[in-house]
Design a protein around this motif. Sequence first.
Motif, mmCIF file in Angstrom:
data_model
loop_
_atom_site.group_PDB
_atom_site.id
_atom_site.type_symbol
_atom_site.label_atom_id
_atom_site.label_comp_id
_atom_site.label_asym_id
_atom_site.label_seq_id
_atom_site.Cartn_x
_atom_site.Cartn_y
_atom_site.Cartn_z
ATOM 1 N N ASP A 84 -12.194 3.986 -1.578
ATOM 2 C CA ASP A 84 -11.986 4.657 -0.297
ATOM 3 C C ASP A 84 -12.747 3.887 0.768
ATOM 4 O O ASP A 84 -13.767 3.239 0.480
ATOM 5 C CB ASP A 84 -12.459 6.113 -0.346
ATOM 6 N N LEU A 111 -4.047 1.024 -2.980
ATOM 7 C CA LEU A 111 -4.253 -0.256 -2.302
ATOM 8 C C LEU A 111 -4.112 -1.380 -3.324
ATOM 9 O O LEU A 111 -4.951 -1.505 -4.221
ATOM 10 C CB LEU A 111 -5.642 -0.309 -1.659
ATOM 11 N N TRP A 166 -3.156 7.605 -2.679
ATOM 12 C CA TRP A 166 -3.469 6.497 -1.782
ATOM 13 C C TRP A 166 -3.728 5.280 -2.668
ATOM 14 O O TRP A 166 -4.718 5.246 -3.413
ATOM 15 C CB TRP A 166 -4.705 6.813 -0.940
ATOM 16 N N ALA A 168 -3.222 -2.009 4.548
ATOM 17 C CA ALA A 168 -3.417 -0.561 4.530
ATOM 18 C C ALA A 168 -4.051 -0.181 5.865
ATOM 19 O O ALA A 168 -4.758 -0.985 6.480
ATOM 20 C CB ALA A 168 -4.314 -0.156 3.370
ATOM 21 N N TRP A 169 -3.815 1.061 6.297
ATOM 22 C CA TRP A 169 -4.262 1.466 7.627
ATOM 23 C C TRP A 169 -5.078 2.746 7.571
ATOM 24 O O TRP A 169 -4.747 3.677 6.844
ATOM 25 C CB TRP A 169 -3.062 1.693 8.554
ATOM 26 N N TRP A 191 -10.094 6.939 4.576
ATOM 27 C CA TRP A 191 -8.709 6.590 4.279
ATOM 28 C C TRP A 191 -8.018 7.630 3.410
ATOM 29 O O TRP A 191 -6.961 8.152 3.781
ATOM 30 C CB TRP A 191 -8.698 5.218 3.597
ATOM 31 N N GLY A 222 -8.884 7.599 -3.494
ATOM 32 C CA GLY A 222 -7.907 6.526 -3.445
ATOM 33 C C GLY A 222 -8.062 5.600 -4.641
ATOM 34 O O GLY A 222 -9.039 5.664 -5.387
ATOM 35 N N PRO A 254 0.831 -1.208 0.000
ATOM 36 C CA PRO A 254 0.000 0.000 0.000
ATOM 37 C C PRO A 254 0.865 1.256 0.000
ATOM 38 O O PRO A 254 1.957 1.281 0.574
ATOM 39 C CB PRO A 254 -0.797 -0.118 1.307
ATOM 40 N N TRP A 265 -7.489 -5.078 3.760
ATOM 41 C CA TRP A 265 -6.831 -5.747 2.645
ATOM 42 C C TRP A 265 -7.831 -5.936 1.505
ATOM 43 O O TRP A 265 -9.046 -5.815 1.697
ATOM 44 C CB TRP A 265 -6.337 -7.129 3.064
ATOM 45 N N GLU A 289 0.378 5.223 1.052
ATOM 46 C CA GLU A 289 -0.567 6.060 1.780
ATOM 47 C C GLU A 289 -0.021 7.469 1.947
ATOM 48 O O GLU A 289 1.147 7.663 2.284
ATOM 49 C CB GLU A 289 -0.869 5.441 3.152
ATOM 50 N N ALA A 324 -7.208 -1.885 10.000
ATOM 51 C CA ALA A 324 -6.311 -2.496 9.017
ATOM 52 C C ALA A 324 -7.190 -3.182 7.979
ATOM 53 O O ALA A 324 -8.167 -3.852 8.336
ATOM 54 C CB ALA A 324 -5.390 -3.505 9.685
#
Length: 479
Positions: free
Chosen positions: A445, A286, A284, A310-311, A465, A473, A259, A348, A261, A346
């Motif tokens: 997002d 992913l 951003w 991703a966080w 995010w 994103g 990821p 995925w 970010e 978190a």
Amino acid sequence: MARQLIYHTLVMDLDVIGYYAGVLANYGAHLGQNKPLCDYDATPYPWGSTFGCLGTLMADAELVEEVPLGSTDRLAFIFRSGGRLAAVTYATNTSYNDLHWRPAARELKGVTLACPAGSVEVRDMYWNEVPGLKWSRGRLRLDLDEEPLFIFNKRLSPAAFADLFRKAGVAPVPLALSFNPVTDGAGRVNLRLAVANNSGRDQAGVKVDLRPSAGVPLRHSPLSIAGLWLAPRLVEVGTIRAGETAVVEVPTAYEARLPLEMGYLRGVVTAAGGAEYAGEDYLWLLPAPVAAAAPKADGDLAEWEGRPAAWLAYQRHFNFSYRWEQFLEGEENFGYPSYTLDGRVAFWAAWDKENLYLAARCDDDQPLAGPGEKVRVRLAVAGGRERWLELVPGPTGRLSAALDGKGLAGAGMKLEAQAVKLEAAVPWRELGLAAPAAGQVLTFDLFWTDLDREQGKLYSGTMHWAGGSRTGGRLILAR
């Protein structure tokens, strides 16, 4: 100092402004992060005068609402002071406030407000009347820079006054730069630079400068904190005819397995004759690798947690100098004070020919403290309409999942002492993508609404995010 005082008096609504904005005298040492308002010999600094003047003028100001300034990402703060309705705005008044950071665009030329002549009065940051205002066909034209500009209402209704700013017209940037990640046939990620010529005339010798500021004689400094994956370079674009957009792809070293970010990018567009404009965005990304086997949507994340996640977490809290755009609601409940909401997510993604798979672990010391906790995901395939996936966990361990309000069968959850784990499988046919393939890029997002109970009161807040991104994103279907 003027912008900081506006932020403190209106957004933070501090009771004791001086403590946070600076100390009155130096006392022989610069201590902490407060700027002294006087030199060692008690001579006032320029910002000290601004503090004294504007702090007094805004002492009784009460925020009514903050409204968008037309189609820009700027805001106008509407407030009452001394019984009068007024507003303040400036070219850098974005929703992602950081008093220590100068955004790329520091001027807004040709802002127009639709109001009859004499219906408002305009004052500078010391509340002196601005001379030479021009109305044309019922519109007031203003040029904004970094200095706050105050507009006082004289005879408009409160609703009409707020609409001045919501419906404000803004002249387009003569050479507007935008960034968009794309993939090539080999699955590598490139950065697509688009330069739109809104100047009304042909522009020759157009270049996009992505080199660091050292040694680059530009008023705006190119900058990237997106990591070493983007090599600094000067990109030749050439001639762009009036009203047209030129597109150039720049190769990157980004690996679509990790990821990315808050990757900040700023490029500077130049043209023959000395024209210079800056564009910026936050990236951003992913990655979604191919699933070796379809994950079971049961909330058991063992098959996910060995991969980089991703966080979503508040890296910059809501405090006296920052307001990060990841906060959407209840931002005052995150960070200092009061640490009321302290969760993080978190998440995925993976894919196969049938489904897009999503998983999330919502870490929370009070999971499901009240009704309304949920995760929402914004999705859109290229050329398709925006879709919304909503996941609402229940205290009995049952997950309510819906795509645009239509129930989704492939979803499950697991409730733990300090976490809620969610999984969902979204069929590609529901997203309007008949043949998913490696390299395709989706708009993506993730939003999380958290609730916690402190001292008998329920607090809520929503974060998302892809904060600060102008394009949203991106989710990349990796190999």
